[in-house]
Design a protein around this motif. Structure first.
Motif, PDB file in Angstrom:
ATOM      1  N   LEU A  63      36.480  33.060  42.875  1.00  0.00           N
ATOM      2  CA  LEU A  63      37.029  33.494  44.034  1.00  0.00           C
ATOM      3  C   LEU A  63      35.880  32.799  45.123  1.00  0.00           C
ATOM      4  CD1 LEU A  63      38.840  35.624  44.976  1.00  0.00           C
ATOM      5  CD2 LEU A  63      36.896  37.307  44.625  1.00  0.00           C
ATOM      6  N   ALA A  64      37.043  32.872  46.594  1.00  0.00           N
ATOM      7  CA  ALA A  64      36.267  32.236  47.636  1.00  0.00           C
ATOM      8  C   ALA A  64      34.960  33.248  48.103  1.00  0.00           C
ATOM      9  CB  ALA A  64      36.844  32.078  48.562  1.00  0.00           C
ATOM     10  N   PRO A  65      33.972  33.028  47.795  1.00  0.00           N
ATOM     11  CA  PRO A  65      32.999  33.836  48.881  1.00  0.00           C
ATOM     12  C   PRO A  65      33.433  34.757  49.278  1.00  0.00           C
ATOM     13  CG  PRO A  65      31.992  31.267  49.440  1.00  0.00           C
ATOM     14  CD  PRO A  65      34.042  31.599  48.551  1.00  0.00           C
ATOM     15  N   GLU A  66      34.244  34.494  50.489  1.00  0.00           N
ATOM     16  CA  GLU A  66      34.182  35.365  52.016  1.00  0.00           C
ATOM     17  C   GLU A  66      35.486  36.708  51.385  1.00  0.00           C
ATOM     18  OE1 GLU A  66      34.701  32.568  51.402  1.00  0.00           O
ATOM     19  OE2 GLU A  66      36.317  31.925  52.596  1.00  0.00           O
ATOM     20  N   MET A  67      35.954  36.218  49.585  1.00  0.00           N
ATOM     21  CA  MET A  67      36.473  37.888  48.769  1.00  0.00           C
ATOM     22  C   MET A  67      35.602  38.593  48.110  1.00  0.00           C
ATOM     23  SD  MET A  67      39.264  37.059  50.646  1.00  0.00           S
ATOM     24  CE  MET A  67      39.591  36.625  52.294  1.00  0.00           C
ATOM     25  N   ARG A  68      34.179  38.292  48.155  1.00  0.00           N
ATOM     26  CA  ARG A  68      33.891  38.741  46.873  1.00  0.00           C
ATOM     27  C   ARG A  68      33.965  40.435  47.132  1.00  0.00           C
ATOM     28  NH1 ARG A  68      30.498  33.505  45.095  1.00  0.00           N
ATOM     29  NH2 ARG A  68      32.365  32.434  44.652  1.00  0.00           N
ATOM     30  N   GLY A  69      33.696  40.965  46.150  1.00  0.00           N
ATOM     31  CA  GLY A  69      33.053  42.576  46.200  1.00  0.00           C
ATOM     32  C   GLY A  69      34.126  43.478  46.887  1.00  0.00           C
ATOM     33  N   ARG A  70      35.306  42.962  46.064  1.00  0.00           N
ATOM     34  CA  ARG A  70      37.314  43.462  46.966  1.00  0.00           C
ATOM     35  C   ARG A  70      37.491  44.420  45.444  1.00  0.00           C
ATOM     36  NH1 ARG A  70      40.241  40.615  51.215  1.00  0.00           N
ATOM     37  NH2 ARG A  70      38.211  39.803  52.969  1.00  0.00           N
ATOM     38  N   GLY A  71      37.165  44.198  43.968  1.00  0.00           N
ATOM     39  CA  GLY A  71      37.658  44.046  42.837  1.00  0.00           C
ATOM     40  C   GLY A  71      39.006  43.063  42.646  1.00  0.00           C
ATOM     41  N   LEU A  72      38.942  42.742  43.437  1.00  0.00           N
ATOM     42  CA  LEU A  72      40.267  41.451  42.931  1.00  0.00           C
ATOM     43  C   LEU A  72      40.323  41.042  41.941  1.00  0.00           C
ATOM     44  CD1 LEU A  72      40.777  39.471  46.439  1.00  0.00           C
ATOM     45  CD2 LEU A  72      41.723  41.268  45.798  1.00  0.00           C
ATOM     46  N   ILE A  73      39.351  40.265  41.128  1.00  0.00           N
ATOM     47  CA  ILE A  73      38.728  38.977  40.190  1.00  0.00           C
ATOM     48  C   ILE A  73      39.142  40.776  38.723  1.00  0.00           C
ATOM     49  CG2 ILE A  73      36.929  38.285  38.795  1.00  0.00           C
ATOM     50  CD1 ILE A  73      38.322  36.654  40.077  1.00  0.00           C
ATOM     51  N   ASN A  74      38.263  42.158  39.082  1.00  0.00           N
ATOM     52  CA  ASN A  74      38.524  42.757  38.005  1.00  0.00           C
ATOM     53  C   ASN A  74      39.949  43.577  37.891  1.00  0.00           C
ATOM     54  OD1 ASN A  74      39.051  45.486  37.883  1.00  0.00           O
ATOM     55  ND2 ASN A  74      36.920  45.064  36.992  1.00  0.00           N
ATOM     56  N   ARG A  75      40.929  43.114  38.864  1.00  0.00           N
ATOM     57  CA  ARG A  75      42.336  43.461  39.432  1.00  0.00           C
ATOM     58  C   ARG A  75      42.648  42.029  38.248  1.00  0.00           C
ATOM     59  NH1 ARG A  75      43.900  45.371  45.044  1.00  0.00           N
ATOM     60  NH2 ARG A  75      40.880  45.010  45.111  1.00  0.00           N
ATOM     61  N   ALA A  76      43.078  41.693  38.532  1.00  0.00           N
ATOM     62  CA  ALA A  76      43.600  39.688  38.061  1.00  0.00           C
ATOM     63  C   ALA A  76      43.525  39.854  36.401  1.00  0.00           C
ATOM     64  CB  ALA A  76      42.965  39.016  38.995  1.00  0.00           C
ATOM     65  N   CYS A  77      41.712  40.044  36.431  1.00  0.00           N
ATOM     66  CA  CYS A  77      41.415  40.286  35.087  1.00  0.00           C
ATOM     67  C   CYS A  77      42.187  40.752  33.930  1.00  0.00           C
ATOM     68  CB  CYS A  77      40.203  39.649  34.878  1.00  0.00           C
ATOM     69  SG  CYS A  77      39.284  38.968  34.998  1.00  0.00           S
ATOM     70  N   ARG A  78      41.954  42.437  34.127  1.00  0.00           N
ATOM     71  CA  ARG A  78      43.103  43.659  33.759  1.00  0.00           C
ATOM     72  C   ARG A  78      44.284  43.301  33.490  1.00  0.00           C
ATOM     73  NH1 ARG A  78      40.251  48.116  33.417  1.00  0.00           N
ATOM     74  NH2 ARG A  78      38.368  48.300  35.215  1.00  0.00           N
ATOM     75  N   VAL A  79      44.663  42.327  34.885  1.00  0.00           N
ATOM     76  CA  VAL A  79      46.245  41.185  34.446  1.00  0.00           C
ATOM     77  C   VAL A  79      45.659  40.568  33.267  1.00  0.00           C
ATOM     78  CG1 VAL A  79      48.309  40.461  35.239  1.00  0.00           C
ATOM     79  CG2 VAL A  79      47.014  41.813  36.510  1.00  0.00           C
ATOM     80  N   LEU A  80      45.654  40.070  33.212  1.00  0.00           N
ATOM     81  CA  LEU A  80      45.827  38.739  32.324  1.00  0.00           C
ATOM     82  C   LEU A  80      45.099  39.320  30.497  1.00  0.00           C
ATOM     83  CD1 LEU A  80      45.148  36.848  34.065  1.00  0.00           C
ATOM     84  CD2 LEU A  80      43.768  35.146  33.495  1.00  0.00           C
ATOM     85  N   ILE A  81      44.141  40.297  30.306  1.00  0.00           N
ATOM     86  CA  ILE A  81      43.436  41.024  29.894  1.00  0.00           C
ATOM     87  C   ILE A  81      44.318  41.446  27.863  1.00  0.00           C
ATOM     88  CG2 ILE A  81      41.862  42.872  28.592  1.00  0.00           C
ATOM     89  CD1 ILE A  81      39.870  42.107  30.628  1.00  0.00           C
ATOM     90  N   ASP A  82      45.276  42.769  29.451  1.00  0.00           N
ATOM     91  CA  ASP A  82      46.372  43.776  29.172  1.00  0.00           C
ATOM     92  C   ASP A  82      47.434  42.847  28.767  1.00  0.00           C
ATOM     93  OD1 ASP A  82      45.275  46.315  30.052  1.00  0.00           O
ATOM     94  OD2 ASP A  82      46.464  45.934  31.394  1.00  0.00           O
TER      95      ASP A  82
END
Ligand SMILES: CC(C)(COP(=O)(O)OP(=O)(O)OC[C@H]1O[C@@H](n2cnc3c(N)ncnc32)[C@H](O)[C@@H]1OP(=O)(O)O)[C@@H](O)C(=O)NCCC(=O)NCCS
Length: 175
Positions: A99-118
């Motif tokens: 993730l680009a540094p300025e986008m971190r800390g918002r839970g974006l990767i968390n939400r994206a990974c949940r889609v992949l894991i599910d």
């Protein structure tokens, strides 16, 4: 053409060879922040190498192997999530993220990974999803833990990047 909304104007989209120029520009923008951890930050250096990277995933996806998706915020490519490996026969896969540094800390990767894991577990019947990271990569470890991965152990000197053999922590979710 297709996207998966993640909330807050963020979405997952396919990232395909025709987007090589966009991916190359993204690589130039975030290279410094990703180099400590991400191999493609060294190898994707222009449009041709970006195309080669994306074509590799397109080929693997066509064979029901790895996949790459772009994480867009307000229409701008800001990150990515991959099935670095996806073994449908063994029903084991590995997820990778950036993730680009300025986008971190918002839970974006968390939400994206949940889609992949599910999708991996519920749709594709994966029994094991892996997350591999450098023991020094605190942000990655926190992201894995937040997603419910369990730390199983550490492979010593298992990964070569930037002139050094690094230890690799193995995290996993089992269905
Ligand atoms: C690893 C990386 C993708 C993590 O990014 P991230 O934004 O921290 O990841 P998450 O999506 O899990 O977000 C968690 C952060 O958002 C916050 N957050 C806000 N809303 C949230 C929500 N709805 N859900 C989860 N977390 C949320 C959390 O509190 C946390 O912030 P904190 O670190 O300040 O405590 C990022 O650091 C990165 O790109 N690093 C370089 C590349 C890399 O190392 N990749 C991994 C290689 S193994």
């Amino acid at each position: 053409m297709f996207s998966r909304a993640l909330g807050d104007d963020a979405e997952l989209r396919p990232l395909e060879p025709w987007q090589a120029a966009e991916f190359a520009a993204y690589a130039d923008r975030v290279r410094g922040a990703l180099k400590p951890w991400i191999p493609w930050a060294y190898t994707v250096v222009d449009e041709a190498s970006a195309r080669a990277y994306l074509q590799g995933y397109a080929d693997r996806q066509a064979a029901d192997g790895g996949r790459v998706f772009g994480l867009y915020v307000s229409g701008v490519l800001e990150g990515g999530v991959i099935f670095r490996s996806f073994n449908a026969a063994q029903r084991v896969c590995e997820i990778g993220v950036w993730l680009a540094p300025e986008m971190r800390g918002r839970g974006l990767i968390n939400r994206a990974c949940r889609v992949l894991i599910d999708w991996a577990i519920d749709v594709r019947g994966m029994v094991r999803v892996e997350w591999l990271c450098d023991p020094r990569n605190e942000a990655s470890i926190a992201a894995a833990r937040r997603l419910g991965f369990t730390h199983e152990g550490t492979h010593r000197k298992a990964f070569h990047l930037d002139g050094e053999h690094r230890d690799v922590q193995v995290w996993a979710i089992v269905a």
